[in-house]
Design an enzyme around this catalytic site. Structure first.
Site, PDB file in Angstrom:
ATOM      1  N   ASN A 149       0.858  -1.183   0.000  1.00 35.68           N
ATOM      2  CA  ASN A 149       0.000   0.000   0.000  1.00 35.68           C
ATOM      3  C   ASN A 149       0.897   1.236   0.000  1.00 35.68           C
ATOM      4  OD1 ASN A 149      -1.948   1.937   0.333  1.00 35.68           O
ATOM      5  ND2 ASN A 149      -2.540   1.309   2.397  1.00 35.68           N
ATOM      6  N   LYS A 197       0.067   4.230  -0.282  1.00 28.56           N
ATOM      7  CA  LYS A 197      -0.605   5.357   0.364  1.00 28.56           C
ATOM      8  C   LYS A 197      -0.393   6.630  -0.476  1.00 28.56           C
ATOM      9  CE  LYS A 197      -0.424   3.037   4.802  1.00 28.56           C
ATOM     10  NZ  LYS A 197      -0.354   3.154   6.267  1.00 28.56           N
ATOM     11  N   HIS A 254      -9.702   0.615   4.942  1.00 29.05           N
ATOM     12  CA  HIS A 254      -8.436   0.839   5.632  1.00 29.05           C
ATOM     13  C   HIS A 254      -8.661   1.762   6.821  1.00 29.05           C
ATOM     14  CE1 HIS A 254      -4.317   2.083   6.461  1.00 29.05           C
ATOM     15  NE2 HIS A 254      -3.934   1.003   5.801  1.00 29.05           N
ATOM     16  N   GLU A 277      -7.171   4.222   7.911  1.00 28.27           N
ATOM     17  CA  GLU A 277      -7.060   5.654   7.623  1.00 28.27           C
ATOM     18  C   GLU A 277      -8.343   6.182   6.982  1.00 28.27           C
ATOM     19  OE1 GLU A 277      -2.355   4.860   7.383  1.00 28.27           O
ATOM     20  OE2 GLU A 277      -3.419   5.179   5.495  1.00 28.27           O
ATOM     21  N   GLU A 315      -5.474  -5.428  10.425  1.00 23.96           N
ATOM     22  CA  GLU A 315      -4.476  -4.401  10.690  1.00 23.96           C
ATOM     23  C   GLU A 315      -4.798  -3.713  12.013  1.00 23.96           C
ATOM     24  OE1 GLU A 315      -2.445  -2.787   6.898  1.00 23.96           O
ATOM     25  OE2 GLU A 315      -4.400  -1.857   7.026  1.00 23.96           O
ATOM     26  N   GLY A 334       2.217   2.079  11.025  1.00 23.14           N
ATOM     27  CA  GLY A 334       3.098   3.235  10.927  1.00 23.14           C
ATOM     28  C   GLY A 334       3.718   3.675  12.238  1.00 23.14           C
ATOM     29  N   SER A 365       3.216  -2.331  10.425  1.00 21.31           N
ATOM     30  CA  SER A 365       4.670  -2.260  10.618  1.00 21.31           C
ATOM     31  C   SER A 365       5.374  -3.573  10.262  1.00 21.31           C
ATOM     32  CB  SER A 365       5.008  -1.804  12.038  1.00 21.31           C
ATOM     33  OG  SER A 365       4.479  -0.499  12.271  1.00 21.31           O
TER      34      SER A 365
END
Length: 248
Positions: free
Chosen positions: A11, A13, A95, A97, A165, A171, A211
């Site tokens: 991904n 991003k 996702h 985010e 996730e 991150g 991560s």
């Protein structure tokens, strides 16, 4: 256990430009990649065409999001039909985010999943708990509820990959331990067995994100219910090749 083909998604991003992504694509195109691993790169929508035109055909391309209808007055959105028209085969939906930065609800994500699948896009459907939810002991409750809404919108699970996730690991440099990942993946598979079917539980790939690096990928990949990865930052680096080859 059904033989589930290992799946690694990168991904990207909101990162990269034609120069840097071109270099990454050259690295991937010339790398020795494990034949038994399915590889998908999720490019920013403006670079979908660029990625598909330049990546080796053995690597699939995904969009990072889409809308729930085919066309119309939805400024800034893209549809599965447009994604397909650029030669991409997959889309990431739900996702964290999108959920937590942009406020997408379970209901909207479910509608997107249904529409993408109806338009022959593969869906990488993301689920995962926040740190306060894990600390409160509600991880299972949260991921089951998210999975339920996805499941209600899936007719054919053959085109779905579930990505677990944990939000606290994305991150942050914190990774779920292999045991933590395996525990949730195993419980998700049991949920699918109880709520969907044995066949789906055995065949659906449940991948881990949060991560993932070249250093920790092999131990994670050795877990029985971890069927691959959704990789963020490391997918922009040469070590992505090591992650793709985690089971080689």
């Amino acid at each position: 256990m059904a033989l589930r083909k290992f799946f690694v998604g990168g991904n990207w991003k909101m990162n990269g430009n034609k120069e840097s992504l071109g270099e990454l694509i050259s690295t991937l195109n010339t790398a020795s990649l494990h034949d038994e691993t399915e590889v998908v790169c999720a490019a920013p929508s403006i670079y979908l065409d660029f990625a598909r035109s330049n990546l080796d055909p053995r690597i699939s391309v995904a969009a990072q999001n889409c809308y729930k209808v085919a066309k119309g007055a939805f400024t800034g959105e893209i549809s599965p039909a447009m994604i397909r028209d650029c030669g991409a085969d997959w889309v990431i939906l739900g996702h964290s985010e999108r959920r937590h930065v942009f406020g997408e609800s379970d209901e909207l994500i479910g509608q997107k999943v249904a529409h993408a699948l109806e338009n022959d896009l593969g869906v990488i459907a993301c689920i995962g708990e926040k740190l306060e939810e894990r600390e409160a002991g509600t991880t299972e409750e949260v991921v089951y509820a998210q999975t339920q809404v996805i499941a209600e919108n899936v007719k054919d699970w053959g085109n779905v990959v579930l990505a677990y996730e944990p939000v606290w690991a994305i991150g942050t440099g914190k990774t779920a331990t292999p045991e933590q990942a395996q525990e949730v993946h195993e419980k998700l598979r049991a949920w699918l067995r109880a709520n969907v079917s044995d066949d789906v539980a055995d065949s659906v790939r449940i991948i881990y994100g949060g991560s993932v690096t070249g250093a920790n990928c092999r131990e994670l990949a050795s877990q029985g219910d971890v069927d691959g990865f959704l990789v963020g930052g490391a997918s922009l680096k040469p070590e992505f090749v090591d992650i793709i080859n985690a089971r080689a």
